[in-house]
Design an enzyme around this catalytic site. Structure first.
Site, PDB file in Angstrom:
ATOM      1  N   ASP A   1     -10.329  -5.823   3.061  1.00 30.40           N
ATOM      2  CA  ASP A   1      -9.302  -6.870   3.119  1.00 30.40           C
ATOM      3  C   ASP A   1      -8.378  -6.555   4.276  1.00 30.40           C
ATOM      4  O   ASP A   1      -8.058  -5.390   4.531  1.00 30.40           O
ATOM      5  CB  ASP A   1      -8.553  -7.019   1.796  1.00 30.40           C
ATOM      6  CG  ASP A   1      -7.786  -5.781   1.378  1.00 30.40           C
ATOM      7  OD1 ASP A   1      -6.625  -5.621   1.796  1.00 30.40           O
ATOM      8  OD2 ASP A   1      -8.354  -4.953   0.628  1.00 30.40           O
TER       9      ASP A   1
ATOM     10  N   GLU B   1       2.514  -7.932  -6.410  1.00 34.60           N
ATOM     11  CA  GLU B   1       2.907  -6.528  -6.413  1.00 34.60           C
ATOM     12  C   GLU B   1       4.399  -6.307  -6.208  1.00 34.60           C
ATOM     13  O   GLU B   1       4.843  -5.169  -6.058  1.00 34.60           O
ATOM     14  CB  GLU B   1       2.114  -5.746  -5.372  1.00 34.60           C
ATOM     15  CG  GLU B   1       2.082  -6.359  -3.983  1.00 34.60           C
ATOM     16  CD  GLU B   1       1.178  -5.570  -3.035  1.00 34.60           C
ATOM     17  OE1 GLU B   1       1.481  -4.391  -2.797  1.00 34.60           O
ATOM     18  OE2 GLU B   1       0.181  -6.144  -2.549  1.00 34.60           O
TER      19      GLU B   1
ATOM     20  N   ASP C   1      -1.925 -12.143  -4.750  1.00 39.30           N
ATOM     21  CA  ASP C   1      -1.561 -10.737  -4.591  1.00 39.30           C
ATOM     22  C   ASP C   1      -0.170 -10.552  -5.193  1.00 39.30           C
ATOM     23  O   ASP C   1       0.835 -10.937  -4.599  1.00 39.30           O
ATOM     24  CB  ASP C   1      -1.589 -10.383  -3.104  1.00 39.30           C
ATOM     25  CG  ASP C   1      -1.092  -8.966  -2.818  1.00 39.30           C
ATOM     26  OD1 ASP C   1      -0.774  -8.240  -3.765  1.00 39.30           O
ATOM     27  OD2 ASP C   1      -1.015  -8.610  -1.627  1.00 39.30           O
TER      28      ASP C   1
END
Length: 403
Positions: free
Chosen positions: A26, A122, A120
């Site tokens: 990625d 986080e 994503d």
């Protein structure tokens, strides 16, 4: 994916995942420092099978290398995917705004060779665990509604256990799990997940074709699984309809193609009913008077929200029922189709439902002084807005006019 790397700098990645698991990378703009480019043919030649590329962040940032990197990775023969770096914030509706920004840059993902869109997650943005859960749900449901695909969720263990209270509310979404350990597998999973889809096992990989360090991932658990996950053309509603010929008899023929549904998911009308799909509910079929009643109540945009089950028999002979997030619909050929919900439904079920003394409903819920009421074959249930209690009234209701 920056925050994770910063939070695990003390860990050196020496993991050796199963060599049968396809490898992939990625990347983001960090792999283009000082004007560096990525040689995607070299990435592919090094044994990688997929690449996930950062597309957006928040509602204003778009990776300037996204389009070129995706095109280059596709041209090299890699399965591709795109991820959005979440910037959680209140109100919860900002999640929908970010999801739409993300998809506006990614474009159509319902094509071969593309993984589902990725969230994503986080950082918390200062949100409480409950608000952060609701925010993530809103984002993921908007993506599944607009794309018809189960979006992938990227996170790591300490974030999930510490910042979002180890919630299992999102465990039905495919997991991209980041942990840099010295083991051949990720170990135990948080949040109720029973399996992982992608494992990001190092952030310091040396990948031919990429300058500097890169995130390296394994895909569970073989090339066939990767190919299946990258089949963006799959339609969950069409797949079930094709696999179950009996649905053709109860639903009839499709009226039009599937489309977005309120609350997260997709739906498709048929001549005698509808089908609904979401990650949370699976694929559900409604037909006849129950389907008509559901649509009259606004479908998944209404108070009943999304269907949780197919139509099933009630305890009462000849009766049918459908279960929704916000209530139930009961139907009987002599009584018609009626909605029961809220505290009245809770009391009705506690008393034994359609198999108990009240029998089947003969009305929708209606206003009465100080509350709401529903009528049944052999009595009524009345909810008080003052006490939030439900009272049983043992008196037969008049025969209904079948709707």
């Amino acid at each position: 994916m920056t925050a994770l790397a910063l939070s695990t700098t003390a860990t050196v990645a020496t993991a050796a995942p199963n060599p049968a698991w396809p490898r992939g990378v990625d990347v983001s703009s960090w792999q283009h420092q000082n004007g560096a480019s990525i040689d995607w043919n070299a990435v592919k030649a090094a044994g990688n099978s997929f690449a996930v590329i950062k597309a957006t962040e928040g509602t204003t940032y778009t990776n300037p290398h996204f389009v070129a990197d995706r095109a280059g990775a596709q041209a090299a023969g890699l399965v591709v995917g795109a991820y959005h770096y979440a910037k959680p914030a209140l109100p919860i509706s900002t999640a929908v705004d970010q999801a739409r920004h993300f998809l506006s840059k990614v474009g159509d993902t319902k094509t071969p060779g593309q993984l589902a869109p990725v969230l994503d997650l986080e950082i918390t943005g200062g949100l409480s665990p409950a608000d952060l859960t609701a925010w993530a749900q809103a984002f993921l449901r908007e993506v599944e509604s607009l794309t018809g695909r189960p979006p992938i969720l990227y996170t790591y263990r300490s974030f999930w256990t510490d910042k979002i209270a180890n919630t299992s509310a999102l465990a039905k979404y495919p997991l991209w799990f980041a942990i840099y350990n010295e083991n051949p597998d990720p170990g135990w999973l948080p949040g109720g997940w029973q399996k992982w889809l992608i494992w990001q096992y190092t952030s310091s990989g040396s990948v031919p074709g990429i300058s500097g360090r890169a995130d390296v991932n394994a895909f569970c658990c073989g090339p066939a699984d990767l190919a299946a996950s990258a089949d963006g053309t799959r339609d969950e509603i069409a797949a079930r309809y094709a696999a179950e010929p009996l649905l053709h008899l109860s639903l009839g023929a499709p009226v039009r193609a599937e489309g977005p549904a309120g609350g997260g998911g997709r739906w498709q009308p048929f001549t005698n009913g509808l089908m609904f799909w979401s990650v949370d509910t699976g694929t559900r079929a409604l037909f006849g008077a129950i389907a008509q009643k559901y649509l009259a109540y606004g479908g998944s945009n209404g108070s009943l929200r999304r269907p949780l089950e197919d139509i099933s028999w009630t305890s009462a002979p000849e009766g049918l029922q459908a279960v929704f997030e916000g209530g139930r619909i009961y139907w009987h050929p002599a009584l018609g189709a009626w909605v029961v919900r809220g505290e009245i439904l809770n009391r009705y079920l506690a008393l034994g439902g359609s198999g108990a003394w009240l029998g089947l409903p003969v009305s929708d819920e209606y206003d009465v002084p100080g509350g709401r009421e529903s009528a049944f074959q052999h009595g009524k249930l009345r909810w008080s807005s003052t006490t939030n209690q439900v009272t049983e009234i043992r008196e037969p209701a008049p025969p209904p006019a079948v709707p």
